[in-house]
Scaffold this motif. Sequence first.
Motif, PDB file in Angstrom:
ATOM      1  N   LEU A  26       8.347  -9.760 -26.295  1.00 48.17           N
ATOM      2  CA  LEU A  26       9.142  -9.414 -25.122  1.00 48.17           C
ATOM      3  C   LEU A  26      10.620  -9.324 -25.481  1.00 48.17           C
ATOM      4  N   PRO A  27      11.380  -8.595 -24.688  1.00 50.98           N
ATOM      5  CA  PRO A  27      12.829  -8.506 -24.919  1.00 50.98           C
ATOM      6  C   PRO A  27      13.525  -9.753 -24.396  1.00 50.98           C
ATOM      7  N   ASP A  28      14.531 -10.220 -25.115  1.00 48.48           N
ATOM      8  CA  ASP A  28      15.284 -11.379 -24.639  1.00 48.48           C
ATOM      9  C   ASP A  28      16.148 -11.012 -23.442  1.00 48.48           C
ATOM     10  N   ARG A  29      16.545  -9.757 -23.308  1.00 46.79           N
ATOM     11  CA  ARG A  29      17.330  -9.307 -22.163  1.00 46.79           C
ATOM     12  C   ARG A  29      16.696  -8.026 -21.618  1.00 46.79           C
ATOM     13  N   PRO A  30      15.635  -8.127 -20.807  1.00 50.13           N
ATOM     14  CA  PRO A  30      14.998  -6.908 -20.299  1.00 50.13           C
ATOM     15  C   PRO A  30      15.914  -6.077 -19.420  1.00 50.13           C
ATOM     16  N   GLU A  31      16.966  -6.697 -18.890  1.00 47.53           N
ATOM     17  CA  GLU A  31      17.908  -5.933 -18.074  1.00 47.53           C
ATOM     18  C   GLU A  31      18.729  -4.957 -18.904  1.00 47.53           C
ATOM     19  N   ARG A  32      18.520  -4.941 -20.220  1.00 46.48           N
ATOM     20  CA  ARG A  32      19.109  -3.863 -21.024  1.00 46.48           C
ATOM     21  C   ARG A  32      18.646  -2.506 -20.515  1.00 46.48           C
ATOM     22  N   VAL A  33      17.422  -2.443 -19.995  1.00 45.31           N
ATOM     23  CA  VAL A  33      16.889  -1.185 -19.472  1.00 45.31           C
ATOM     24  C   VAL A  33      17.357  -0.957 -18.046  1.00 45.31           C
ATOM     25  N   ASP A  34      17.268  -2.001 -17.220  1.00 45.02           N
ATOM     26  CA  ASP A  34      17.551  -1.848 -15.801  1.00 45.02           C
ATOM     27  C   ASP A  34      17.746  -3.236 -15.216  1.00 45.02           C
ATOM     28  N   SER A  35      18.721  -3.384 -14.356  1.00 42.60           N
ATOM     29  CA  SER A  35      18.985  -4.701 -13.779  1.00 42.60           C
ATOM     30  C   SER A  35      17.815  -5.217 -12.961  1.00 42.60           C
ATOM     31  N   SER A  36      16.985  -4.322 -12.436  1.00 46.81           N
ATOM     32  CA  SER A  36      15.840  -4.747 -11.632  1.00 46.81           C
ATOM     33  C   SER A  36      14.728  -5.349 -12.472  1.00 46.81           C
TER      34      SER A  36
END
Length: 433
Positions: A224-234
């Motif tokens: 998993l990504p450590d900061r999934p909000e890199r793609v989208d804040s939602s």
Amino acid sequence: MAEDNPKSSVMKAGVDDAKWYWLAEGWAPGGHIREVDFDAQMRGIDPLFEGIKIVDCDTHFTEPADLWTSHAPAGMKDKMPHVRRIDGADQWFVGDKHFGSIGGNVIAKDRNKLLGRLAFQNYDQIDPGSYLVAPRLAQMDAMGVWAQICFQNGGVTQVGSLLGLGDEPLAVAITEIYNDACKERMDASGGRINGMGTLPYWDKDLMNQEMRRIADMGLKGITLPDRPERVDSSSAYVGPDGKVSPFWAEVFEICNDQGIPLNYHLNASLDANSAIWDNLGFDQKLPIHALLHHVGCAATLSNFMVSGILDTYPKLKIGLIESGMGWVPFWLEAMEHQLDEFRTRENRGLKLRPKEYFKQHFWVSYWFEDYAPKHMLEEIGVDRVMFETDYPHPTSLYPGVQDKLVETLGQHDYATRKRVLQDNAAELYNLEI
């Protein structure tokens, strides 16, 4: 995609993420060849570890050049990722979009090792064990390793670049083919080569569908990504209300209920360049980059501890991979102090203290360290530490894996050696040993 949060500190995902996943300077010609006495240094398992099925919990399986084209759905072959050789360097392309090099490969076909660079340039130069199952098993036998946990090597599955294609069916197919290949290798190797699945986490429904498929296939974990909000804040793990985001609820529920581990691999969401002096050279910056990414693993551990996620999903298992281990006692001690001073537990209704969360949810891995595996196992937790080689990446232990294990674990009793080298990884990844 929802509107981005203008106050977010995260580096946003971009269409060129795959292109720059491995810096071109790192696979430029040059470097230093370390000659390897393969027979002496890759001698199979040492007598100290007889009867232990050693699990190497961090390696990389270089994606074969025909991975996607040979598995393409009807009518999609011409769209699939493929390799072009440009000025001697093999590069991934999807259509005419550059998706970067084939990844970090410093083990040569002649079994020597490249130092001072991130990779050789093409498949003809690298160890076939980097990308083929049978030679990989032979290398594992020479290392004295029974099983490996494998992560991607090239950047083809980078979400920002997949989204940049503007072709969601293609992006989904690329993701599914990668996961199918993990299953094929696991089956072909008799459960010894275990690739971690990836998710199309730009879309909740697509992500949940693929998570269910990964669980049904029996893959041993997901990355998993450590900061999934890199793609989208939602798509952040925690919503604006401070609670666990519904976006991730089904993924967390499946992993919590079925014991499928989450993996955070040498986290790179921190902007390491912001802490490194200007005008340093490539070989000066790279060691600092690697060390700062270890701090990223510590940050991910802390984010989970204060988020409330671990209270909602009390059986969630999290592997911090290529993390190192020596930082753990300091970091947990600091977390305990800071949370007490800021009354974070009381304010947020957290059920456990940081050391308790660590003992219940987290595993770490070591490879280059000497002091920590010799002197800190009890303090960190004998049942929380795993071993890795990082093959075939730069700074990997190759060669001399068994020499390193004798040096770092030889003083411990057999039960401790078995727990660190076999049982901890078997429990995290549900391996049939």
